[in-house]
Design a protein around this motif. Sequence first.
Motif, PDB file in Angstrom:
ATOM      1  N   LEU A 209       0.831  -1.208   0.000  1.00 37.89           N
ATOM      2  CA  LEU A 209       0.000   0.000   0.000  1.00 37.89           C
ATOM      3  C   LEU A 209       0.869   1.263   0.000  1.00 37.89           C
ATOM      4  CD1 LEU A 209      -2.899  -0.820   2.469  1.00 37.89           C
ATOM      5  CD2 LEU A 209      -3.086  -0.237   0.049  1.00 37.89           C
ATOM      6  N   LYS A 210       1.915   1.244   0.825  1.00 37.21           N
ATOM      7  CA  LYS A 210       2.812   2.415   0.892  1.00 37.21           C
ATOM      8  C   LYS A 210       3.429   2.676  -0.483  1.00 37.21           C
ATOM      9  CE  LYS A 210       4.220   1.976   5.738  1.00 37.21           C
ATOM     10  NZ  LYS A 210       5.298   1.550   6.635  1.00 37.21           N
ATOM     11  N   ALA A 211       3.869   1.593  -1.142  1.00 37.80           N
ATOM     12  CA  ALA A 211       4.490   1.737  -2.466  1.00 37.80           C
ATOM     13  C   ALA A 211       3.490   2.330  -3.447  1.00 37.80           C
ATOM     14  CB  ALA A 211       4.987   0.384  -2.964  1.00 37.80           C
ATOM     15  N   ASN A 212       2.232   1.850  -3.396  1.00 39.24           N
ATOM     16  CA  ASN A 212       1.224   2.359  -4.326  1.00 39.24           C
ATOM     17  C   ASN A 212       0.958   3.843  -4.111  1.00 39.24           C
ATOM     18  OD1 ASN A 212      -0.278   0.679  -6.406  1.00 39.24           O
ATOM     19  ND2 ASN A 212       0.048  -0.784  -4.754  1.00 39.24           N
ATOM     20  N   VAL A 213       0.836   4.240  -2.839  1.00 34.58           N
ATOM     21  CA  VAL A 213       0.556   5.656  -2.552  1.00 34.58           C
ATOM     22  C   VAL A 213       1.730   6.515  -3.008  1.00 34.58           C
ATOM     23  CG1 VAL A 213       0.199   7.333  -0.697  1.00 34.58           C
ATOM     24  CG2 VAL A 213      -1.028   5.154  -0.667  1.00 34.58           C
ATOM     25  N   SER A 214       2.938   6.080  -2.657  1.00 39.71           N
ATOM     26  CA  SER A 214       4.109   6.875  -2.999  1.00 39.71           C
ATOM     27  C   SER A 214       4.295   6.971  -4.520  1.00 39.71           C
ATOM     28  CB  SER A 214       5.328   6.246  -2.323  1.00 39.71           C
ATOM     29  OG  SER A 214       6.469   6.745  -2.865  1.00 39.71           O
ATOM     30  N   PHE A 215       4.118   5.868  -5.221  1.00 38.74           N
ATOM     31  CA  PHE A 215       4.272   5.903  -6.684  1.00 38.74           C
ATOM     32  C   PHE A 215       3.153   6.730  -7.324  1.00 38.74           C
ATOM     33  CE2 PHE A 215       7.597   2.849  -8.319  1.00 38.74           C
ATOM     34  CZ  PHE A 215       8.248   2.706  -7.100  1.00 38.74           C
ATOM     35  N   ALA A 216       1.941   6.613  -6.779  1.00 34.14           N
ATOM     36  CA  ALA A 216       0.813   7.364  -7.354  1.00 34.14           C
ATOM     37  C   ALA A 216       1.063   8.868  -7.241  1.00 34.14           C
ATOM     38  CB  ALA A 216      -0.487   6.986  -6.649  1.00 34.14           C
ATOM     39  N   LEU A 217       1.672   9.279  -6.119  1.00 34.88           N
ATOM     40  CA  LEU A 217       1.931  10.709  -5.924  1.00 34.88           C
ATOM     41  C   LEU A 217       2.987  11.234  -6.899  1.00 34.88           C
ATOM     42  CD1 LEU A 217       1.782  10.894  -2.016  1.00 34.88           C
ATOM     43  CD2 LEU A 217       0.167  11.917  -3.635  1.00 34.88           C
ATOM     44  N   ASN A 218       3.689  10.311  -7.571  1.00 32.94           N
ATOM     45  CA  ASN A 218       4.712  10.723  -8.538  1.00 32.94           C
ATOM     46  C   ASN A 218       4.361  10.342  -9.969  1.00 32.94           C
ATOM     47  OD1 ASN A 218       6.710  11.969  -6.886  1.00 32.94           O
ATOM     48  ND2 ASN A 218       7.053   9.943  -5.976  1.00 32.94           N
ATOM     49  N   THR A 219       3.115   9.911 -10.184  1.00 34.78           N
ATOM     50  CA  THR A 219       2.752   9.484 -11.542  1.00 34.78           C
ATOM     51  C   THR A 219       1.980  10.587 -12.260  1.00 34.78           C
ATOM     52  OG1 THR A 219       2.621   7.191 -10.792  1.00 34.78           O
ATOM     53  CG2 THR A 219       1.565   7.686 -12.896  1.00 34.78           C
ATOM     54  N   PRO A 220       2.594  11.175 -13.302  1.00 34.97           N
ATOM     55  CA  PRO A 220       1.898  12.231 -14.039  1.00 34.97           C
ATOM     56  C   PRO A 220       0.565  11.712 -14.565  1.00 34.97           C
ATOM     57  CG  PRO A 220       4.173  11.975 -14.815  1.00 34.97           C
ATOM     58  CD  PRO A 220       3.911  10.836 -13.886  1.00 34.97           C
ATOM     59  N   GLY A 221      -0.425  12.554 -14.560  1.00 30.43           N
ATOM     60  CA  GLY A 221      -1.737  12.130 -15.070  1.00 30.43           C
ATOM     61  C   GLY A 221      -2.690  11.764 -13.953  1.00 30.43           C
ATOM     62  N   ILE A 222      -2.159  11.233 -12.855  1.00 31.95           N
ATOM     63  CA  ILE A 222      -3.057  10.900 -11.735  1.00 31.95           C
ATOM     64  C   ILE A 222      -2.650  11.587 -10.430  1.00 31.95           C
ATOM     65  CG2 ILE A 222      -3.861   8.650 -12.623  1.00 31.95           C
ATOM     66  CD1 ILE A 222      -1.927   7.298 -10.648  1.00 31.95           C
ATOM     67  N   ASN A 223      -1.396  12.085 -10.379  1.00 29.81           N
ATOM     68  CA  ASN A 223      -0.886  12.551  -9.082  1.00 29.81           C
ATOM     69  C   ASN A 223      -1.679  13.714  -8.485  1.00 29.81           C
ATOM     70  OD1 ASN A 223       0.180  14.129 -11.068  1.00 29.81           O
ATOM     71  ND2 ASN A 223       2.263  14.157 -10.266  1.00 29.81           N
ATOM     72  N   LYS A 224      -2.085  14.671  -9.336  1.00 28.15           N
ATOM     73  CA  LYS A 224      -2.770  15.856  -8.777  1.00 28.15           C
ATOM     74  C   LYS A 224      -4.093  15.455  -8.137  1.00 28.15           C
ATOM     75  CE  LYS A 224      -0.682  19.474 -11.472  1.00 28.15           C
ATOM     76  NZ  LYS A 224      -0.578  19.553 -12.913  1.00 28.15           N
ATOM     77  N   GLU A 225      -4.892  14.697  -8.898  1.00 26.05           N
ATOM     78  CA  GLU A 225      -6.203  14.317  -8.384  1.00 26.05           C
ATOM     79  C   GLU A 225      -6.068  13.406  -7.152  1.00 26.05           C
ATOM     80  OE1 GLU A 225      -8.860  13.379 -11.586  1.00 26.05           O
ATOM     81  OE2 GLU A 225     -10.349  12.660 -10.140  1.00 26.05           O
ATOM     82  N   PHE A 226      -5.064  12.533  -7.206  1.00 30.84           N
ATOM     83  CA  PHE A 226      -4.861  11.605  -6.084  1.00 30.84           C
ATOM     84  C   PHE A 226      -4.480  12.377  -4.819  1.00 30.84           C
ATOM     85  CE2 PHE A 226      -2.267   8.273  -3.839  1.00 30.84           C
ATOM     86  CZ  PHE A 226      -3.334   7.461  -3.520  1.00 30.84           C
ATOM     87  N   ARG A 227      -3.607  13.390  -5.004  1.00 34.06           N
ATOM     88  CA  ARG A 227      -3.197  14.210  -3.857  1.00 34.06           C
ATOM     89  C   ARG A 227      -4.415  14.891  -3.230  1.00 34.06           C
ATOM     90  NH1 ARG A 227       1.965  15.919  -2.703  1.00 34.06           N
ATOM     91  NH2 ARG A 227       2.644  15.054  -4.692  1.00 34.06           N
ATOM     92  N   SER A 228      -5.288  15.466  -4.098  1.00 31.45           N
ATOM     93  CA  SER A 228      -6.441  16.162  -3.509  1.00 31.45           C
ATOM     94  C   SER A 228      -7.423  15.160  -2.902  1.00 31.45           C
ATOM     95  CB  SER A 228      -7.102  17.116  -4.510  1.00 31.45           C
ATOM     96  OG  SER A 228      -7.728  16.392  -5.507  1.00 31.45           O
ATOM     97  N   PHE A 229      -7.478  13.944  -3.453  1.00 30.58           N
ATOM     98  CA  PHE A 229      -8.306  12.895  -2.831  1.00 30.58           C
ATOM     99  C   PHE A 229      -7.792  12.588  -1.423  1.00 30.58           C
ATOM    100  CE2 PHE A 229      -8.262   8.286  -1.889  1.00 30.58           C
ATOM    101  CZ  PHE A 229      -9.617   8.093  -1.657  1.00 30.58           C
TER     102      PHE A 229
END
Length: 287
Positions: free
Chosen positions: A261-281
Amino acid sequence: MKIRKAVFPAAGFGTRFLPATKAIPKEMLPLIDKPLIQYSVEEAKRSGLEEVIIVTGMGKTAIEDHFDVSFELEMLLKERNKTEILKMIEELSNFIHFSYTRQKKPLGLGHAIHCAKNLVGMEPFAVFLSDDVIDAKIPVMKQMVHTFRQYPYSILAVQRVPKKEVHHYGIIEAKKICPRIYKVIDMVEKPHPHDAPSNLAIIGRYILAPEIFNALEQIRPGKGGEIQLTDGLKMLSRTQPIYAYEFEGNRYDAGDKLGFLKANVSFALNTPGINKEFRSFLRGLNL
Ligand code: UTP
């Protein structure tokens, strides 16, 4: 001598992740949009390695399919003019040279590595445990290959872990010889925190001298009735030096639910295209 071959032991049952891993190999669990094993195969390529040897076992054919040509899928993508995705899929099957060998029974990591003996031959080689996902500016194996030029012996990737967690790891007793590099004196598999010689834990990246195969043939099953790599390394250390390298990078144990889970969150926060929306989620969760 150049490190050309990378061995990926992938025959374990992944019991910490059941029931997800009952029919799906642990190595195929997705981190964002790629299976775990693809990250470490990419690391191998970016580290200059030329050949990937995957040690598979029962129920692991999805790994072979993933890196193979999928004629029907490629035809479909062509017909639908999905050029970008087609390119990515074609690249995957032409990525690097793959060979497969099977470990008939999961008799331990040491045993799995020994299964690659004939495909490796008598040359030093790299080992990747793909559930150790490492986010690093310079691929960790590249850092290790660089160290190998100066210390052409077996090298273990190590990381400092909290003392209370040492019982999850192989722990080294070692003498520091220069920044980030240690000469290994001894190794203990999963020690009690009171007995641990240090908090330097062995992580899933290794460069191994080919003499490890001989050492693995000489040892008996250790903890859990398995042929342990640590015992093989101890045997090897009687005849040649072993070094440890404290790598630069953030590592996640993606073979474990929380680490995954930690890896998914950390990678998601650095993945262009999803990072902004994921951060605000995440912000909206009001933790
Ligand atoms: P783990 O200790 O993580 O075991 O193995 P596991 O079976 O994969 O997972 P858990 O602990 O039951 O949840 C470390 C690496 O060694 C491989 C695994 O596939 C993993 O990459 N391995 C382990 C083998 O290939 N064969 C074995 O007999 C044991």
